[in-house]
Design a protein around this motif. Structure first.
Motif, PDB file in Angstrom:
ATOM      1  N   LEU A 175     -17.423  37.747  -5.936  1.00 23.28           N
ATOM      2  CA  LEU A 175     -16.405  37.895  -4.896  1.00 23.28           C
ATOM      3  C   LEU A 175     -15.198  36.986  -5.134  1.00 23.28           C
ATOM      4  O   LEU A 175     -14.061  37.404  -4.948  1.00 23.28           O
ATOM      5  N   GLY A 176     -15.437  35.756  -5.514  1.00 27.83           N
ATOM      6  CA  GLY A 176     -14.338  34.812  -5.754  1.00 27.83           C
ATOM      7  C   GLY A 176     -13.403  35.290  -6.843  1.00 27.83           C
ATOM      8  O   GLY A 176     -12.176  35.241  -6.698  1.00 27.83           O
ATOM      9  N   THR A 177     -13.972  35.768  -7.938  1.00 27.69           N
ATOM     10  CA  THR A 177     -13.158  36.271  -9.052  1.00 27.69           C
ATOM     11  C   THR A 177     -12.387  37.514  -8.638  1.00 27.69           C
ATOM     12  O   THR A 177     -11.196  37.647  -8.940  1.00 27.69           O
ATOM     13  N   LEU A 178     -13.062  38.424  -7.942  1.00 19.68           N
ATOM     14  CA  LEU A 178     -12.386  39.637  -7.476  1.00 19.68           C
ATOM     15  C   LEU A 178     -11.221  39.291  -6.546  1.00 19.68           C
ATOM     16  O   LEU A 178     -10.135  39.849  -6.653  1.00 19.68           O
ATOM     17  N   GLY A 179     -11.453  38.349  -5.627  1.00 18.63           N
ATOM     18  CA  GLY A 179     -10.396  37.929  -4.713  1.00 18.63           C
ATOM     19  C   GLY A 179      -9.210  37.332  -5.440  1.00 18.63           C
ATOM     20  O   GLY A 179      -8.057  37.644  -5.142  1.00 18.63           O
ATOM     21  N   SER A 180      -9.471  36.487  -6.432  1.00 14.86           N
ATOM     22  CA  SER A 180      -8.394  35.876  -7.217  1.00 14.86           C
ATOM     23  C   SER A 180      -7.600  36.919  -7.978  1.00 14.86           C
ATOM     24  O   SER A 180      -6.373  36.864  -8.040  1.00 14.86           O
ATOM     25  N   MET A 181      -8.311  37.884  -8.545  1.00 17.20           N
ATOM     26  CA  MET A 181      -7.633  38.933  -9.310  1.00 17.20           C
ATOM     27  C   MET A 181      -6.747  39.784  -8.398  1.00 17.20           C
ATOM     28  O   MET A 181      -5.627  40.126  -8.767  1.00 17.20           O
ATOM     29  N   LEU A 182      -7.234  40.111  -7.214  1.00 17.42           N
ATOM     30  CA  LEU A 182      -6.451  40.936  -6.298  1.00 17.42           C
ATOM     31  C   LEU A 182      -5.274  40.168  -5.707  1.00 17.42           C
ATOM     32  O   LEU A 182      -4.215  40.733  -5.466  1.00 17.42           O
ATOM     33  N   ARG A 211     -23.808  42.890   4.669  1.00 13.88           N
ATOM     34  CA  ARG A 211     -22.437  42.695   4.195  1.00 13.88           C
ATOM     35  C   ARG A 211     -22.208  41.243   3.795  1.00 13.88           C
ATOM     36  O   ARG A 211     -22.785  40.341   4.371  1.00 13.88           O
ATOM     37  N   ALA A 212     -21.306  41.068   2.850  1.00 14.76           N
ATOM     38  CA  ALA A 212     -20.838  39.737   2.467  1.00 14.76           C
ATOM     39  C   ALA A 212     -19.316  39.825   2.423  1.00 14.76           C
ATOM     40  O   ALA A 212     -18.771  40.830   1.998  1.00 14.76           O
ATOM     41  N   GLU A 213     -18.635  38.773   2.871  1.00 17.37           N
ATOM     42  CA  GLU A 213     -17.187  38.818   2.932  1.00 17.37           C
ATOM     43  C   GLU A 213     -16.574  37.550   2.373  1.00 17.37           C
ATOM     44  O   GLU A 213     -17.126  36.467   2.504  1.00 17.37           O
ATOM     45  N   LEU A 214     -15.404  37.713   1.743  1.00 21.33           N
ATOM     46  CA  LEU A 214     -14.635  36.601   1.232  1.00 21.33           C
ATOM     47  C   LEU A 214     -13.213  36.750   1.726  1.00 21.33           C
ATOM     48  O   LEU A 214     -12.660  37.852   1.677  1.00 21.33           O
ATOM     49  N   ALA A 215     -12.629  35.672   2.199  1.00 22.60           N
ATOM     50  CA  ALA A 215     -11.217  35.674   2.586  1.00 22.60           C
ATOM     51  C   ALA A 215     -10.500  34.673   1.691  1.00 22.60           C
ATOM     52  O   ALA A 215     -10.932  33.544   1.549  1.00 22.60           O
ATOM     53  N   ALA A 216      -9.419  35.115   1.073  1.00 23.76           N
ATOM     54  CA  ALA A 216      -8.621  34.237   0.212  1.00 23.76           C
ATOM     55  C   ALA A 216      -7.191  34.247   0.728  1.00 23.76           C
ATOM     56  O   ALA A 216      -6.638  35.303   0.997  1.00 23.76           O
ATOM     57  N   ASP A 217      -6.606  33.063   0.897  1.00 23.72           N
ATOM     58  CA  ASP A 217      -5.225  32.964   1.369  1.00 23.72           C
ATOM     59  C   ASP A 217      -4.311  32.660   0.214  1.00 23.72           C
ATOM     60  O   ASP A 217      -4.564  31.843  -0.590  1.00 23.72           O
TER      61      ASP A 217
END
Length: 67
Positions: free
Chosen positions: A35-42, A61-67
């Protein structure tokens, strides 16, 4: 590994919300692990919020929020 359905939506505040629906438990676990890598890429240097959620047929469900 099964199919993965990707839903992309953008909120009024320009946050990107991504829902990944995995067909198999194994695939859902792999997506959760990254999830962390996907969030950074997006996010890719953007100042906008990115929310990623991984779901599969069991409803977990699992969720990640990246600002």
């Amino acid at each position: 590994m099964g199919n993965v359905v990707v839903e992309l939506t953008r909120s009024e505040g320009s946050a990107l919300h991504v829902v990944l629906r995995a067909e198999s438990e194994h695939t859902a676990n792999l997506l959760r692990e990254h999830l962390g890598t996907l969030g950074s890429m997006l996010q890719n240097g953007s100042q906008q919020e990115v929310r990623i959620e991984v779901a599969h047929p069991s409803g977990e469900r699992a969720e990640l929020a990246a600002d």
